[in-house]
Design a protein around this motif. Structure first.
Motif, PDB file in Angstrom:
ATOM      1  N   SER A 173       0.815  -1.218   0.000  1.00 16.69           N
ATOM      2  CA  SER A 173       0.000   0.000   0.000  1.00 16.69           C
ATOM      3  C   SER A 173       0.851   1.272   0.000  1.00 16.69           C
ATOM      4  O   SER A 173       0.353   2.332  -0.328  1.00 16.69           O
ATOM      5  CB  SER A 173      -0.935  -0.014   1.201  1.00 16.69           C
ATOM      6  N   MET A 174       2.114   1.172   0.390  1.00 18.44           N
ATOM      7  CA  MET A 174       2.956   2.366   0.457  1.00 18.44           C
ATOM      8  C   MET A 174       3.808   2.534  -0.798  1.00 18.44           C
ATOM      9  O   MET A 174       4.645   3.425  -0.865  1.00 18.44           O
ATOM     10  CB  MET A 174       3.862   2.296   1.689  1.00 18.44           C
ATOM     11  N   SER A 175       3.598   1.690  -1.767  1.00 12.15           N
ATOM     12  CA  SER A 175       4.380   1.718  -3.000  1.00 12.15           C
ATOM     13  C   SER A 175       4.307   3.087  -3.681  1.00 12.15           C
ATOM     14  O   SER A 175       3.229   3.658  -3.818  1.00 12.15           O
ATOM     15  CB  SER A 175       3.857   0.641  -3.951  1.00 12.15           C
ATOM     16  N   GLY A 176       5.467   3.592  -4.086  1.00 11.40           N
ATOM     17  CA  GLY A 176       5.490   4.856  -4.823  1.00 11.40           C
ATOM     18  C   GLY A 176       5.315   6.083  -3.950  1.00 11.40           C
ATOM     19  O   GLY A 176       5.080   7.171  -4.464  1.00 11.40           O
ATOM     20  N   ARG A 177       5.411   5.901  -2.649  1.00 11.60           N
ATOM     21  CA  ARG A 177       5.271   7.039  -1.738  1.00 11.60           C
ATOM     22  C   ARG A 177       6.557   7.260  -0.942  1.00 11.60           C
ATOM     23  O   ARG A 177       7.387   6.366  -0.844  1.00 11.60           O
ATOM     24  CB  ARG A 177       4.120   6.792  -0.750  1.00 11.60           C
ATOM     25  N   ILE A 178       6.657   8.452  -0.366  1.00  9.60           N
ATOM     26  CA  ILE A 178       7.715   8.703   0.615  1.00  9.60           C
ATOM     27  C   ILE A 178       7.210   8.103   1.922  1.00  9.60           C
ATOM     28  O   ILE A 178       6.140   8.481   2.413  1.00  9.60           O
ATOM     29  CB  ILE A 178       7.962  10.211   0.798  1.00  9.60           C
ATOM     30  N   VAL A 179       7.937   7.147   2.469  1.00  8.30           N
ATOM     31  CA  VAL A 179       7.468   6.518   3.701  1.00  8.30           C
ATOM     32  C   VAL A 179       8.167   7.137   4.914  1.00  8.30           C
ATOM     33  O   VAL A 179       9.337   7.486   4.862  1.00  8.30           O
ATOM     34  CB  VAL A 179       7.659   4.987   3.707  1.00  8.30           C
ATOM     35  N   ILE A 180       7.394   7.273   5.969  1.00 11.49           N
ATOM     36  CA  ILE A 180       7.881   7.877   7.214  1.00 11.49           C
ATOM     37  C   ILE A 180       7.601   6.900   8.350  1.00 11.49           C
ATOM     38  O   ILE A 180       6.446   6.678   8.707  1.00 11.49           O
ATOM     39  CB  ILE A 180       7.160   9.217   7.479  1.00 11.49           C
ATOM     40  N   PRO A 181       8.644   6.289   8.914  1.00 12.80           N
ATOM     41  CA  PRO A 181       8.417   5.366  10.031  1.00 12.80           C
ATOM     42  C   PRO A 181       7.940   6.131  11.267  1.00 12.80           C
ATOM     43  O   PRO A 181       8.455   7.205  11.571  1.00 12.80           O
ATOM     44  CB  PRO A 181       9.801   4.757  10.303  1.00 12.80           C
ATOM     45  N   ILE A 182       6.934   5.581  11.935  1.00  3.91           N
ATOM     46  CA  ILE A 182       6.404   6.200  13.150  1.00  3.91           C
ATOM     47  C   ILE A 182       6.644   5.235  14.316  1.00  3.91           C
ATOM     48  O   ILE A 182       6.303   4.054  14.228  1.00  3.91           O
ATOM     49  CB  ILE A 182       4.894   6.487  13.008  1.00  3.91           C
ATOM     50  N   HIS A 183       7.237   5.744  15.371  1.00  2.00           N
ATOM     51  CA  HIS A 183       7.548   4.920  16.544  1.00  2.00           C
ATOM     52  C   HIS A 183       6.724   5.381  17.742  1.00  2.00           C
ATOM     53  O   HIS A 183       6.313   6.534  17.812  1.00  2.00           O
ATOM     54  CB  HIS A 183       9.029   5.042  16.907  1.00  2.00           C
ATOM     55  N   ASN A 184       6.524   4.480  18.681  1.00  2.00           N
ATOM     56  CA  ASN A 184       5.907   4.900  19.935  1.00  2.00           C
ATOM     57  C   ASN A 184       6.986   5.500  20.846  1.00  2.00           C
ATOM     58  O   ASN A 184       8.156   5.582  20.461  1.00  2.00           O
ATOM     59  CB  ASN A 184       5.140   3.745  20.592  1.00  2.00           C
ATOM     60  N   GLU A 185       6.599   5.893  22.037  1.00  2.00           N
ATOM     61  CA  GLU A 185       7.529   6.642  22.881  1.00  2.00           C
ATOM     62  C   GLU A 185       8.713   5.806  23.366  1.00  2.00           C
ATOM     63  O   GLU A 185       9.724   6.353  23.782  1.00  2.00           O
ATOM     64  CB  GLU A 185       6.787   7.301  24.056  1.00  2.00           C
ATOM     65  N   VAL A 186       8.579   4.468  23.296  1.00  2.00           N
ATOM     66  CA  VAL A 186       9.718   3.653  23.690  1.00  2.00           C
ATOM     67  C   VAL A 186      10.527   3.200  22.466  1.00  2.00           C
ATOM     68  O   VAL A 186      11.443   2.386  22.589  1.00  2.00           O
ATOM     69  CB  VAL A 186       9.312   2.431  24.561  1.00  2.00           C
ATOM     70  N   GLY A 187      10.198   3.741  21.311  1.00  2.00           N
ATOM     71  CA  GLY A 187      11.025   3.501  20.126  1.00  2.00           C
ATOM     72  C   GLY A 187      10.647   2.286  19.306  1.00  2.00           C
ATOM     73  O   GLY A 187      11.401   1.880  18.431  1.00  2.00           O
ATOM     74  N   GLU A 188       9.472   1.700  19.569  1.00  2.00           N
ATOM     75  CA  GLU A 188       9.028   0.577  18.743  1.00  2.00           C
ATOM     76  C   GLU A 188       8.334   1.119  17.493  1.00  2.00           C
ATOM     77  O   GLU A 188       7.497   2.013  17.592  1.00  2.00           O
ATOM     78  CB  GLU A 188       8.042  -0.308  19.518  1.00  2.00           C
ATOM     79  N   LEU A 189       8.681   0.552  16.348  1.00  2.00           N
ATOM     80  CA  LEU A 189       8.052   0.948  15.097  1.00  2.00           C
ATOM     81  C   LEU A 189       6.595   0.496  15.098  1.00  2.00           C
ATOM     82  O   LEU A 189       6.309  -0.692  15.235  1.00  2.00           O
ATOM     83  CB  LEU A 189       8.809   0.296  13.932  1.00  2.00           C
ATOM     84  N   VAL A 190       5.661   1.451  14.954  1.00  2.00           N
ATOM     85  CA  VAL A 190       4.253   1.077  15.009  1.00  2.00           C
ATOM     86  C   VAL A 190       3.502   1.311  13.696  1.00  2.00           C
ATOM     87  O   VAL A 190       2.393   0.812  13.514  1.00  2.00           O
ATOM     88  CB  VAL A 190       3.495   1.789  16.159  1.00  2.00           C
ATOM     89  N   ALA A 191       4.077   2.084  12.784  1.00  2.00           N
ATOM     90  CA  ALA A 191       3.401   2.326  11.505  1.00  2.00           C
ATOM     91  C   ALA A 191       4.346   3.026  10.539  1.00  2.00           C
ATOM     92  O   ALA A 191       5.382   3.574  10.943  1.00  2.00           O
ATOM     93  CB  ALA A 191       2.159   3.195  11.698  1.00  2.00           C
TER      94      ALA A 191
END
Ligand SMILES: [Zn+2]
Length: 335
Positions: A173-191
């Motif tokens: 679903s993120m194909s062809g887009r600029i992706v931005i990793p989002i982490h929670n406050e303890v640094g786990e990648l959540v989206a």
């Protein structure tokens, strides 16, 4: 000693459509009735050999060498190359299903609040509005941190690498887009958020089920900075790119609300980690209104200063010099 897991309950509780969307599989098309059809996410290929049936809650791939088929547990087991039992535990985790061990979660993450009657009720009815985001079990590979779109927005290579942002050419679903990793406050990648670069309908795409309201963007990096003795105050901006630009200008103690509202969960996170807030929202009407509203709420607990971004501008449009000038003045009004 293993956690007891009720395969049947998990199978019944989780729709295959939810599992497909968890993996970002959005290329299946309606075939007939409740049937979806498309390229097989398990073996790949280019032909539409994969079928999922949303009412029977099962799937099947017609390529003999793949031959994957079964229920949601089999699907996850095939995707993760794990046992059906581990697949069930993962599904319990991802979809926050209560396991049958006295209401305790099977996951490693504690619930947002201590279990209450209403929370358990919410879990039973499948409501997830106030659920914490579960960490992703995959990372996107082959992200191009040197894409011209980033350069065009003034994001240099070091910043792009640090934030993990870049162009994603892979499938999903993120194909062809600029992706931005989002982490929670303890640094786990959540989206991953996906920014369109071709003027596509949705400027930003977020995965279904992701609770934006529960996250303050870049807070985990800002907390690390705090640990190094930064006491200048937490700079709060609206957008991902605002945060990157401010960071790049030499202020790593910056976070973004991912919009111009502050949810109660975000407020809690900010108050937990900031003794002073520099509120640097966009220089438009919405930004000004939000500054009054959010500033007013935060003021009850912390010291707040509003940084006035020039009319019609937002922080990511400003040069490093302009940002430093604004922040220098706000931090030290007598200078
Ligand atoms: Zn297949």
């Amino acid at each position: 000693m293993g956690t007891w897991v009720d395969f049947k309950a998990v199978k019944q509780a989780v729709p295959i459509a939810a599992v497909l969307s968890h993996y970002g599989i959005d290329w299946l098309r309606k075939n007939a009735g409740d049937e979806l059809r498309g390229r097989c996410p398990i073996h790949g290929g280019t032909d539409p050999t994969f079928q999922a049936n949303t009412s029977k809650n099962n799937f099947q791939c017609f390529v003999p060498s793949c031959g994957a088929h079964g229920n949601v547990l089999d699907f996850v087991a095939a995707m993760e190359k794990c046992s059906v039992r581990d697949a069930a535990l993962k599904l319990q985790d991802w979809f926050a299903l209560a396991s049958n061990t006295g209401g305790e979660r099977s996951g490693t993450k504690a619930p947002a609040t201590t279990s209450t009657g209403s929370q358990l009720a919410a879990e039973k009815t499948g409501e997830t509005a106030n659920e914490k985001n579960q960490p992703l079990t995959f990372t996107l590979k082959g992200i191009d941190h040197a894409h011209p779109y980033l350069t065009g927005r003034g994001i240099d290579n070091a910043t792009a690498e640090k934030f993990g942002v870049g162009f994603f050419a892979g499938k999903g679903s993120m194909s062809g887009r600029i992706v931005i990793p989002i982490h929670n406050e303890v640094g786990e990648l959540v989206a991953y958020a996906g920014r369109a670069i071709d003027g596509a309908e949705a400027r930003y795409k977020l995965p279904a089920g992701f609770q934006k309201s529960q996250v303050v963007y870049n807070l985990h990096r800002a907390i690390q900075e705090e640990g190094r003795g930064n006491r200048d105050g937490l700079i709060v901006v609206e957008g991902f790119f605002d945060a990157m630009k401010v960071h790049q200008a030499g202020y790593p103690f910056v976070v973004a609300l991912m919009g111009c509202t502050m949810t109660p969960a975000q407020e809690e996170l900010l108050l937990e980690h900031a003794g002073m807030v520099l509120l640097m929202l966009d220089g438009d009407e919405a930004g000004k209104r939000a500054t009054d509203e959010i500033g007013g709420r935060l003021l009850r607990s912390v010291f707040v200063k509003a940084v006035t971004v020039p009319e019609g501008k937002q922080p990511d449009m400003l040069s490093a010099g302009e940002l430093r000038e604004l922040l220098r003045v706000e931090k030290n009004p007598t200078a």
